[in-house]
Motif scaffolding. Sequence first.
Motif, short mmCIF file in Angstrom:
data_model
loop_
_atom_site.label_atom_id
_atom_site.label_comp_id
_atom_site.label_asym_id
_atom_site.label_seq_id
_atom_site.Cartn_x
_atom_site.Cartn_y
_atom_site.Cartn_z
N ASN A 33 8.14 -2.29 5.73
CA ASN A 33 8.81 -3.59 5.71
C ASN A 33 7.87 -4.77 5.66
N MET A 34 6.60 -4.56 5.36
CA MET A 34 5.59 -5.59 5.54
C MET A 34 5.77 -6.75 4.55
N LEU A 35 5.78 -7.96 5.10
CA LEU A 35 5.80 -9.15 4.25
C LEU A 35 4.38 -9.46 3.78
N HIS A 36 4.24 -9.95 2.57
CA HIS A 36 2.93 -10.34 2.05
C HIS A 36 2.86 -11.86 1.98
N ASP A 37 1.78 -12.42 2.54
CA ASP A 37 1.67 -13.87 2.58
C ASP A 37 0.92 -14.38 1.37
N GLU A 38 0.82 -15.70 1.30
CA GLU A 38 0.30 -16.33 0.09
C GLU A 38 -1.16 -15.98 -0.18
N ASP A 39 -1.95 -15.79 0.87
CA ASP A 39 -3.37 -15.50 0.63
C ASP A 39 -3.68 -14.04 0.83
N ASP A 40 -2.74 -13.18 0.42
CA ASP A 40 -2.92 -11.74 0.58
C ASP A 40 -4.12 -11.21 -0.20
N ALA A 41 -4.64 -11.99 -1.15
CA ALA A 41 -5.80 -11.52 -1.90
C ALA A 41 -6.98 -11.23 -0.98
N SER A 42 -7.07 -11.97 0.15
CA SER A 42 -8.17 -11.74 1.08
C SER A 42 -8.01 -10.44 1.84
N ASP A 43 -6.84 -9.79 1.70
CA ASP A 43 -6.62 -8.50 2.36
C ASP A 43 -7.23 -7.34 1.60
N ALA A 44 -7.73 -7.55 0.40
CA ALA A 44 -8.18 -6.44 -0.45
C ALA A 44 -7.07 -5.40 -0.55
N SER A 45 -5.84 -5.89 -0.82
CA SER A 45 -4.68 -5.01 -0.80
C SER A 45 -4.77 -3.87 -1.80
N ARG A 71 7.36 3.99 11.55
CA ARG A 71 7.26 3.69 10.12
C ARG A 71 8.11 2.49 9.75
N ARG A 72 8.89 1.98 10.68
CA ARG A 72 9.75 0.81 10.40
C ARG A 72 9.53 -0.26 11.47
N PRO A 73 8.37 -0.87 11.45
CA PRO A 73 8.08 -1.91 12.44
C PRO A 73 8.73 -3.23 12.06
N LEU A 74 8.51 -4.24 12.88
CA LEU A 74 8.90 -5.60 12.52
C LEU A 74 8.19 -5.99 11.22
N ARG A 75 8.76 -6.94 10.50
CA ARG A 75 8.33 -7.19 9.11
C ARG A 75 6.93 -7.75 9.00
N HIS A 76 6.39 -8.33 10.07
CA HIS A 76 5.03 -8.87 9.99
C HIS A 76 4.02 -7.95 10.70
N VAL A 77 4.40 -6.69 10.87
CA VAL A 77 3.49 -5.68 11.44
C VAL A 77 3.25 -4.61 10.40
N GLN A 78 2.01 -4.19 10.25
CA GLN A 78 1.66 -3.13 9.30
C GLN A 78 0.73 -2.13 9.97
N PHE A 79 1.07 -0.85 9.89
CA PHE A 79 0.24 0.21 10.43
C PHE A 79 -0.48 0.94 9.30
N GLU A 80 -1.76 1.18 9.51
CA GLU A 80 -2.58 1.82 8.49
C GLU A 80 -3.43 2.93 9.12
N ILE A 81 -3.77 3.93 8.31
CA ILE A 81 -4.66 5.00 8.73
C ILE A 81 -6.08 4.60 8.37
N HIS A 82 -6.94 4.56 9.39
CA HIS A 82 -8.32 4.19 9.14
C HIS A 82 -9.19 4.67 10.29
N ASP A 83 -10.37 5.18 9.96
CA ASP A 83 -11.38 5.56 10.93
C ASP A 83 -12.18 4.31 11.28
N ILE A 84 -12.09 3.86 12.54
CA ILE A 84 -12.72 2.58 12.89
C ILE A 84 -14.24 2.67 12.94
#
Length: 327
Positions: A8-20, A130-143
């Motif tokens: 449900n993730m919303l994408h904001d105007e400067d999403d380019a900086s996310d390296a989506s 898998r269905r969080p609030l719309r401004h929350v995004q969960f990702e798989i990543h090794d920190i």
Amino acid sequence: MTFEYTENMLHDEDDASDASSDVTELEEYDFPDHFFERDGRLFHSHGSLPYPLPVDGPEQARLNNLHRILRDTVEFHYLGPVTEVLNDARPRQKRVLDLCTGTGRWPMDMARLFPRVKIYGLDIVPIATRRPLRHVQFEIHDITERFRWGNGAMDFIHARNIDLAVTDYPELLREVARLLRPGGLFFSGEIGRSIDFAHGSSLSLAHQAPRARSFFQVVNRSLELRHLVPIADMIPGFIQQSRQFTVPTIQTFHIPVGDWHHNLVMKRVGKMYLAALKDFAESLKPMLREAGMTQQEINSLVAGFIEDIERVPGLVGVYHTAWAKKL
């Protein structure tokens, strides 16, 4: 490659900086690839990560319990100038990054407090909703690996109970500093890998709770085989040595073990923490077998630990926290 598994993730105007473009959506049939079964428990399948605990239902319940324990111990969802940082008037999307998010309870709680802030939760396995609030995004990543975002992309980075996933904390701090904007906030919170007596007590673990003391000694030796040394009280020093942050603000909190505390809230916290420690001991059994202990030795060690923490009043866990701003 980073995998995103929320819908449900919303994408904001400067999403380019996310390296989506570096994010691939995880399909439902891909989920089993991130787990394997051993000794009747489910573990992450990322071979290079030293994290030793299971990631199955009982362990997820322990993580949720621990989230409530820490929230009630510090009396809120965060420490430090979080509101100031996230309400900054500069016209850009504010972003928060939660490391080793687990079941994702902290990002979801924060999202309700800050509905205009974009919040990411990272973990090595997809065990958050898998269905969080719309401004929350969960990702798989090794920190322990480089993050996908560009320099200065984050306003607040939250690192709570990550010490079982990190073998080189100073290296992680360098990456945290790269991600934070100037004035951005870093928070660390770690429960020490031991127990102690509450402030003012003259009692000794060696005499009053020797089997609990022995349990943590054995566990820490086994964790050190994975290069996971106890660092909870060392993190403020790492922050200062990095020269990337302001002088850290340090606070420690005592978490009661059992219902001995006179305060009703802390009495309830103590009951929860006693249960969490029992579950923690159970979750460590596969690692102890892998370290060469026999089943009889493990059962004796865990039984003695549980008997001590149930029997001896005044025991506490120590929660070490530190926060600092990026220079």
